[in-house]
Structures are given as structure tokens and as C-alpha cells.
Design an enzyme around this catalytic site. Structure first.
Site, short mmCIF file in Angstrom:
data_model
loop_
_atom_site.label_atom_id
_atom_site.label_comp_id
_atom_site.label_asym_id
_atom_site.label_seq_id
_atom_site.Cartn_x
_atom_site.Cartn_y
_atom_site.Cartn_z
N SER A 1 0.81 -1.24 0.06
CA SER A 1 -0.23 0.12 -0.33
C SER A 1 0.72 1.15 0.41
CB SER A 1 -0.76 -0.09 1.33
OG SER A 1 -1.51 -1.17 1.20
N1 SAM Z 1 -0.49 -5.14 4.00
C1 SAM Z 1 0.50 -4.97 3.04
C2 SAM Z 1 1.92 -4.46 2.83
O1 SAM Z 1 2.01 -3.74 3.56
O2 SAM Z 1 2.16 -4.61 1.74
C3 SAM Z 1 -0.57 -4.88 1.55
C4 SAM Z 1 -1.45 -6.04 1.13
S1 SAM Z 1 -2.27 -6.41 -0.31
C5 SAM Z 1 -2.83 -4.65 -0.71
C6 SAM Z 1 -3.37 -7.39 0.49
C7 SAM Z 1 -3.23 -8.84 0.74
O3 SAM Z 1 -3.94 -9.23 1.24
C8 SAM Z 1 -2.36 -9.23 -0.73
O4 SAM Z 1 -1.21 -9.73 -0.47
C9 SAM Z 1 -3.61 -10.41 -0.47
O5 SAM Z 1 -2.85 -11.92 -1.77
C10 SAM Z 1 -4.09 -11.14 0.91
N2 SAM Z 1 -5.48 -11.14 0.76
C11 SAM Z 1 -6.38 -10.95 0.16
N3 SAM Z 1 -7.29 -11.50 0.31
C12 SAM Z 1 -6.84 -12.55 2.01
C13 SAM Z 1 -7.38 -13.41 2.69
N4 SAM Z 1 -8.69 -13.72 2.06
N5 SAM Z 1 -6.29 -13.90 3.19
C14 SAM Z 1 -5.41 -13.24 4.27
N6 SAM Z 1 -4.89 -12.95 2.59
C15 SAM Z 1 -5.56 -11.58 1.86
#
Ligand code: SAM
Length: 249
Positions: free
Chosen positions: A93
Site C-alpha cells: 500500500s
Molecule cells: N499490508 C500489505 C503490505 O504492507 O504489503 C499490503 C497488502 S495487499 C494490498 C493485500 C493482501 O491481502 C495481498 O497480499 C492479498 O494476497 C491478501 N489477501 C487477500 N485476501 C485475503 C484473505 N482472505 N486472507 C488473507 N490475505 C488475503
């Protein structure tokens, strides 16, 4: 699919459980003077200028080496004012969004925090620089394992990582003082509500195309809900996505 840039400036916001003293967790291997100076500019121009004021959050954003969590090929963009690809179709993000969500979660030093969506591990590291223990869940195993390697290399001993669907939260480690979700479901997964302490805060983007950043505070008899403005996150996959698809005509 990439998280879009948030340019709005939120109203000044003060964390009611703000604590001024910060204990530092973890080293920052590979941090050099040029990155420290660039990070200082990032905090001043992108984060403080948009109204983030909580000292613990600003200090964590200055301390954590964001570039260490970004794949080498995209590292030149590490401190830019936008999300950056981290592989597997996911993004880290925008710095301001990480700071804003951390501020809204209102985290104190003794707190236990749950993060859903580890991604690169950067938001986790920012949380771990403030909280006592951080539990983080990532559904894509390649990303989870890469983040786990970074936590070990940089010395984050207060981070606990699990590969799986964050829809169910982390019951064995609950209740949490705060929960941050970094992928957008349409509605809050019910287990996340139940794993929050009374007084605890859930910060979560909700919606499909038009998403809102929401803050839910658990009260003795329910929840208070606040809108914190439009955002754009990757969709929450797993059970949240399956439930959403089964409801669509
Ligand atoms: N917080 C992260 C960072 O600092 O890099 C950015 C996160 S990215 C915007 C969103 C993340 O949520 C992705 O890596 C995605 O694979 C994960 N994600 C999506 N659905 C999910 C779920 N049901 N459970 C766990 N992780 C999930």
C-alpha cells in the site's frame, strides 16, 4: 490489480489511547543514510502533511525500512507516493495509507494486533514497531514465505505469521486490541468482530468498486462505526469472495 493512490487529506484525528513513548522492535539491516533521508521526506511530505499526527505512528514510519520489503526490480519506487507491485498481482500500500490505517487502529505498546493480508510484510513491520505482538495472515503462500524471511532477517521477533484465509481471523490468539484488514471484502467477516476486545478497533476497507475505509469500535453492547473516506484496495479473496459471488445474480 493495484491499490489506487489516495490523495484526500483526512480531518486531523487524535488517537484517544495515544502513548508518547516508543519501544523499538527489530533491527533495520541494509538501512543506509540515503534511505533514511528519503524516508524522512516521505514522512514529512506524504504523511504529516496529510494530517497524521500520532507520534508512535510517525516514529514507526521513520524507522521501518520500507525498501527492504519491496522486490529488487521495484525498489527504486519504494518511497514514492503510490502503491508498488510486490508480485502475485498484489501491491504494497501507499505509505500514507499504511500510516493512516495504523493511526486509526489506535495501537498502544502492550497491544496484540491482528493483520489480515500480510502482502510484503511492510504494514506488519510498522505495527510490530509499536505493538507487543502482531499476528498476520496471508492467503498467497509465496508472499507469506517471502515476508517471513524478511521478518527473520530484520529481527522482528514479535511477529507471528500464518498462511491461510484471514476471513476466520486467528481464534487461538484472540481477543485483539486492534485488527487491520488490507484487502477489501464487501461486508465484515463475522469472526473478525467477535475476535475484537471491547474498546478494540477494526480498520477495514469495505466494498467492491466504491470502497470506504471504515473503523468499527467494539462497545459492551455492539459496535460504533465511522467512515474515514474513499480508498481502493485489492479484493479480499477466499471465503469473502466466494460468498460475494454466490450472492450476485
Ligand atoms: N499490508 C500489505 C503490505 O504492507 O504489503 C499490503 C497488502 S495487499 C494490498 C493485500 C493482501 O491481502 C495481498 O497480499 C492479498 O494476497 C491478501 N489477501 C487477500 N485476501 C485475503 C484473505 N482472505 N486472507 C488473507 N490475505 C488475503
Amino acid at each position: 490489480m493495484y491499490t489506487a493512490v489516495v490523495r484526500h487529506v483526512v480531518q486531523p484525528w487524535f488517537c484517544p489511547c495515544f502513548l508518547p513513548v516508543v519501544e523499538e522492535h527489530g533491527g533495520q539491516a541494509g538501512d543506509a543514510a540515503p534511505e533514511i533521508a528519503i524516508r524522512e521526506a516521505m514522512v514529512r511530505e506524504q504523511i504529516e502533511a496529510r494530517g497524521v499526527r500520532t507520534a508512535t505512528v510517525l516514529r514507526a514510519m521513520r524507522m521501518v525500512a520500507r525498501h527492504e520489503f519491496i522486490p529488487v526490480e521495484n525498489r527504486a519506487e519504494a518511497y514514492d507516493d503510490h502503491p508498488v507491485p510486490i508480485g502475485q498481482g498484489q501491491t504494497i500500500s501507499q505509505p500514507y495509507v499504511v500510516a493512516l490505517m495504523t493511526e486509526l487502529a489506535c495501537i498502544g505498546h502492550g497491544n496484540r494486533v491482528l493483520e489480515v493480508g500480510t502482502g510484503s510484510g511492510y504494514q506488519t513491520a510498522v505495527l510490530a514497531a509499536i505493538a507487543a505482538e502482531v499476528y498476520t495472515i496471508e492467503i498467497i503462500s509465496e508472499l507469506a514465505h517471502r515476508a517471513e524471511d524478511e521478518f527473520a532477517r530484520l529481527g522482528y521477533s514479535n511477529v507471528h505469521l500464518r498462511v491461510g484465509d484471514g476471513y476466520r481471523g486467528w481464534q487461538m490468539a484472540a481477543p485483539f486490541d486492534a485488527i487491520i484488514v488490507t484487502a477489501a471484502p464487501k461486508i465484515v467477516p463475522p469472526p473478525l468482530f467477535t475476535q475484537l476486545k471491547v474498546g478494540g478497533r477494526l480498520v477495514i476497507p469495505l466494498g467492491a468498486i466504491n470502497q470506504e475505509l471504515k473503523v468499527f469500535t467494539r462497545t459492551p453492547d455492539g459496535y460504533n462505526e465511522e467512515d474515514r473516506g474513499p480508498v481502493r484496495f485489492v479484493p479480499m479473496t477466499g471465503r469473502a469472495q466466494r460468498e460475494q459471488e454466490s450472492e450476485e445474480p
